[in-house]
Design a protein around this motif. Structure first.
Motif, PDB file in Angstrom:
ATOM      1  N   PRO A 492       1.098  -0.824   0.549  1.00 38.01           N
ATOM      2  CA  PRO A 492      -0.036  -0.234  -0.043  1.00 38.01           C
ATOM      3  C   PRO A 492       0.972   1.104   0.061  1.00 38.01           C
ATOM      4  CG  PRO A 492      -0.224  -0.496   2.253  1.00 38.01           C
ATOM      5  CD  PRO A 492       0.970  -1.757   1.419  1.00 38.01           C
ATOM      6  N   LEU A 493       1.711   1.665  -0.976  1.00 39.17           N
ATOM      7  CA  LEU A 493       3.005   1.958  -1.002  1.00 39.17           C
ATOM      8  C   LEU A 493       2.067   3.781  -1.170  1.00 39.17           C
ATOM      9  CD1 LEU A 493       5.430   1.210  -2.999  1.00 39.17           C
ATOM     10  CD2 LEU A 493       5.825   1.732  -0.879  1.00 39.17           C
ATOM     11  N   GLN A 494       2.252   4.567  -0.034  1.00 37.77           N
ATOM     12  CA  GLN A 494       1.920   5.733  -0.391  1.00 37.77           C
ATOM     13  C   GLN A 494       3.179   7.068  -0.952  1.00 37.77           C
ATOM     14  OE1 GLN A 494      -0.240   6.841   3.241  1.00 37.77           O
ATOM     15  NE2 GLN A 494      -1.792   5.629   2.710  1.00 37.77           N
ATOM     16  N   VAL A 495       4.653   6.474  -0.168  1.00 40.99           N
ATOM     17  CA  VAL A 495       5.503   7.385  -0.522  1.00 40.99           C
ATOM     18  C   VAL A 495       6.616   6.475  -0.576  1.00 40.99           C
ATOM     19  CG1 VAL A 495       7.080   8.800   0.073  1.00 40.99           C
ATOM     20  CG2 VAL A 495       4.779   8.976   0.819  1.00 40.99           C
ATOM     21  N   PRO A 496       7.346   6.601  -2.369  1.00 39.21           N
ATOM     22  CA  PRO A 496       6.668   7.086  -3.158  1.00 39.21           C
ATOM     23  C   PRO A 496       5.514   7.132  -3.666  1.00 39.21           C
ATOM     24  CG  PRO A 496       7.477   5.766  -3.986  1.00 39.21           C
ATOM     25  CD  PRO A 496       7.882   5.475  -2.575  1.00 39.21           C
ATOM     26  N   LYS A 503       7.470   3.206 -12.321  1.00 40.52           N
ATOM     27  CA  LYS A 503       8.684   4.166 -13.448  1.00 40.52           C
ATOM     28  C   LYS A 503       9.778   3.058 -13.400  1.00 40.52           C
ATOM     29  CE  LYS A 503       5.934   8.203 -13.452  1.00 40.52           C
ATOM     30  NZ  LYS A 503       5.761   9.334 -14.091  1.00 40.52           N
ATOM     31  N   GLY A 504      10.753   2.498 -12.735  1.00 40.53           N
ATOM     32  CA  GLY A 504      11.153   1.609 -11.991  1.00 40.53           C
ATOM     33  C   GLY A 504      11.852   2.703 -10.922  1.00 40.53           C
ATOM     34  N   PRO A 505      13.401   1.416 -10.580  1.00 36.32           N
ATOM     35  CA  PRO A 505      13.869   2.162  -9.506  1.00 36.32           C
ATOM     36  C   PRO A 505      14.454   2.858  -8.847  1.00 36.32           C
ATOM     37  CG  PRO A 505      15.122   0.456 -10.250  1.00 36.32           C
ATOM     38  CD  PRO A 505      14.009   0.723 -11.336  1.00 36.32           C
ATOM     39  N   GLN A 506      15.630   3.673 -10.935  1.00 33.92           N
ATOM     40  CA  GLN A 506      15.895   5.601 -10.341  1.00 33.92           C
ATOM     41  C   GLN A 506      14.800   6.389 -10.795  1.00 33.92           C
ATOM     42  OE1 GLN A 506      19.198   6.054 -10.851  1.00 33.92           O
ATOM     43  NE2 GLN A 506      19.305   3.465  -9.861  1.00 33.92           N
ATOM     44  N   ALA A 507      13.939   5.998 -11.390  1.00 37.70           N
ATOM     45  CA  ALA A 507      12.291   6.932 -10.857  1.00 37.70           C
ATOM     46  C   ALA A 507      12.165   7.149  -8.920  1.00 37.70           C
ATOM     47  CB  ALA A 507      11.172   6.841 -11.541  1.00 37.70           C
ATOM     48  N   VAL A 508      12.185   5.876  -8.662  1.00 40.63           N
ATOM     49  CA  VAL A 508      11.445   6.069  -6.781  1.00 40.63           C
ATOM     50  C   VAL A 508      12.923   7.176  -5.912  1.00 40.63           C
ATOM     51  CG1 VAL A 508      11.718   4.743  -5.271  1.00 40.63           C
ATOM     52  CG2 VAL A 508      10.879   3.733  -7.443  1.00 40.63           C
ATOM     53  N   VAL A 509      14.511   6.255  -6.613  1.00 38.12           N
ATOM     54  CA  VAL A 509      15.605   6.836  -6.113  1.00 38.12           C
ATOM     55  C   VAL A 509      14.918   8.391  -6.376  1.00 38.12           C
ATOM     56  CG1 VAL A 509      17.654   7.008  -6.274  1.00 38.12           C
ATOM     57  CG2 VAL A 509      16.826   4.590  -6.406  1.00 38.12           C
ATOM     58  N   GLN A 510      14.687   8.981  -7.822  1.00 38.55           N
ATOM     59  CA  GLN A 510      14.733  10.264  -8.032  1.00 38.55           C
ATOM     60  C   GLN A 510      14.049  11.216  -7.193  1.00 38.55           C
ATOM     61  OE1 GLN A 510      17.380  12.500  -9.903  1.00 38.55           O
ATOM     62  NE2 GLN A 510      16.076  13.630  -8.870  1.00 38.55           N
ATOM     63  N   TYR A 511      12.823  10.408  -7.154  1.00 32.06           N
ATOM     64  CA  TYR A 511      11.506  11.017  -6.407  1.00 32.06           C
ATOM     65  C   TYR A 511      11.421  11.183  -4.815  1.00 32.06           C
ATOM     66  CZ  TYR A 511       6.712  11.365  -4.218  1.00 32.06           C
ATOM     67  OH  TYR A 511       5.717  12.216  -3.637  1.00 32.06           O
ATOM     68  N   MET A 512      12.490  10.373  -4.167  1.00 31.41           N
ATOM     69  CA  MET A 512      13.279  10.251  -2.823  1.00 31.41           C
ATOM     70  C   MET A 512      14.264  11.516  -3.049  1.00 31.41           C
ATOM     71  SD  MET A 512      10.915   8.007  -1.514  1.00 31.41           S
ATOM     72  CE  MET A 512      11.379   8.706   0.319  1.00 31.41           C
TER      73      MET A 512
END
Length: 552
Positions: A492-496, A503-512
């Motif tokens: 139940p992810l909210q963040v991100p 969108k993939g791992p790098q998108a998650v890392v950039q978002y964080m």
């Protein structure tokens, strides 16, 4: 033999000699000396085993509620079955021994015939020992000579010095002749030191029976074979190995995998040079203590058998580097496993193991430990002592917590703890900064968060947290810049947000990373307001101090 020739009139010595040779040639090929020895050893071995079984049956005692007649019926059936099995096991060996006895009997008859022909005279006059040479080289029907009893167009009877009736692994040499035209015994020339079942059984690829296996062992012992591959080469009826297996003291590699072996003989300890032993995919239920005498063993594969325990002598295998015990019925690992100081790879997956012993910390060379599909509830704290450990896989168990000592695993590269009951991951794991792959997925409703310092795992390339209850990723996630695979589905992810995670791992890392920077900027914007309040407070304080000084 054609019965019609029983009434054939034999008017000359040559006709009698030809008839003798015809009968002699009708016999099957004579077995080699090693085959005969193997057959005798096999018969003795079966008799000894039967004797011990009969004694065990005689010692059985019936329960007080079992009728005596019923118990006697059971014992008689057991004896009858043993007798039947014994006959089946000895059938081929006895047939071979009978053939050898027939050849020996014919040898005596041939010798008698030869003596008669070699005599200077006979009842019907003088008979020359050799026929005169033909006057012309023109082809003519060949008349047998007395010496043709031993040397004819058909290859001579092989002497007992030959190692086997199958000499596909022996270089062929033409027999030299003595002056009397007898074939001289010639020892075979061995071409290599490796035997396979195919070479021994022939080109037809037939599997080896018990007698052929025993014969192969005799051949291998005499030629000091170093490698023997019998993978899926034994018939289904071969459930045990001949005691003569212990003669293979020069053997370095032995593959007996994918057969139907039930038990190993105690003589297995005689393979003093053995470094590799593969027994996977058999039906072995117990190992003899003599397995501990294989002091040079480096590789041992016992996977896919029916083992429920290990002998204490296992602790003597100090040179063992790879041990496969997967797919057995082991409820525990013995403490003696900690004595295997050279062990680099241990596979115990698919057993019934509930606990890994504390002594595992003694495996100071261990690099890979696989214990998937067991009943583990925890890992011992001693796991942290294995600083050489690189791969740890404990999938499909009942583990609730990982030991805090995992921070000491300075070389750990892969950790798979998926499909367990993990409630959390200890912060100490984030000090194992060499981790490249981490799988903590499918712990279902138990895991709700990741360790706050997960960003310390800067070498991490693969992370699986799927099928958990994680809502928020920690801020340090932005440090995982090498992440190439990130599985977070069914959380139940909210963040991100879910669309970012897809969108993939790098998108998650950039978002964080962006999220943390935004927070930092906002926090800096709040600080000036606090400073203005403080200035007002200080100014009022100064005025009070100044007014008090004027009054004075």
């Amino acid at each position: 033999m054609d019965l019609m020739q029983m009434d054939k009139r034999l008017d000359s010595t040559e006709q009698v000699v030809e008839e003798i040779m015809r009968i002699h040639r009708s016999l099957p090929p004579r077995p080699g000396i090693d085959e005969v020895e193997a057959a005798k050893g096999l018969v003795d071995n079966v008799d000894k085993e039967d004797q011990s079984c009969f004694e065990a049956i005689a010692k059985q005692r019936k329960g007080s509620e079992v009728p005596a007649e019923l118990f006697m019926v059971l014992q008689d059936m057991k004896r009858g079955f043993l007798h039947f099995r014994s006959k089946e096991q000895k059938r081929e060996a006895l047939k071979l021994l009978d053939l050898e006895a027939t050849h020996a009997f014919f040898d005596d008859l041939i010798q008698r015939a030869s003596n008669c022909i070699a005599s200077p005279s006979s009842s019907n006059g003088s008979v020359p020992s050799r026929p005169p040479p033909a006057p012309t080289p023109a082809p003519a029907p060949r008349t047998p000579s007395p010496s043709s009893l031993y040397f004819s167009e058909k290859p001579p009877v092989r002497p007992k010095e030959m190692v086997s009736r199958d000499d596909s692994f022996v270089s062929k040499t033409k027999p030299s002749l003595y002056t009397d035209a007898f074939a001289a015994p010639r020892k075979p020339q061995i071409m290599d030191s490796t035997l396979t079942a195919g070479k021994f059984a022939g080109n037809d690829g037939d599997k080896l029976s018990l007698i052929k296996l025993a014969s192969l062992i005799e051949v291998s012992a005499k030629k000091a074979t170093q490698e023997l591959n019998l993978q899926n080469k034994l018939t289904d009826q071969v459930e045990w190995l001949p005691d003569s297996i212990g003669k293979l003291s020069s053997l370095i590699s032995l593959d007996l995998s994918e057969n139907h072996i039930v038990v190993l003989p105690n003589t297995i300890g005689g393979l003093s040079s053995l470094t590799k032993l593969d027994l996977h995919s058999n039906r072995i239920g117990q190992l003899p203590e003599s397995i501990g005498e294989l002091l040079n063993l480096v590789y041992l594969n016992l996977g896919s058998n029916q083992l429920s325990s290990l002998p204490s002598a296992f602790s003597r295998l100090l040179r063992l580097e790879e041990l496969d015990l997967s797919c057995n019925n082991l409820p525990i690992l013995p403490e003696s496993v900690g004595s295997l100081v050279s062990l680099k790879k241990l596979d115990v997956e698919t057993n019934d193991i509930e606990e890994i012993p504390h002594s595992i910390g003694g495996c100071s060379s261990l690099k890979e430990l696989r214990a998937d599909y067991n009943k583990l509830k925890a890992l011992p704290e001693a796991i942290g002592k294995i600083t050489t450990l690189e791969v740890l896989s404990v999938r499909y168990n009942n583990i609730r917590q990982l030991p805090t000592t995992m921070s000491s695993l300075a070389n750990l590269k892969e950790l798979d703890a998926s499909f367990n009951e993990l409630e959390s991951v200890p912060e100490s794991l984030c000090f194992a900064t060499t981790l490249v792959k981490l799988n903590i997925g499918n712990n279902f409703a138990d895991m709700i968060s990741l360790p706050r310092s997960i960003g310390n795992l800067e070498m991490l390339e693969e992370l699986d947290i799927s099928n958990n209850q994680i809502r928020v990723l920690p801020d340090s996630f932005k440090m995982l810049t090498k992440l190439r695979v990130f599985r977070a589905q069914e959380n139940p992810l909210q963040v991100p947000p879910r669309d970012i995670a897809e969108k993939g791992p790098q998108a998650v890392v950039q978002y964080m990373n962006d999220l943390v920077e935004t927070r930092n900027v906002k926090s800096q914007m709040v600080k000036p307001k606090k400073s203005w309040v403080q200035r007002c407070f200080f100014s009022k304080s100064n005025k009070r101090k100044q007014s008090s000084m004027e009054i004075v």
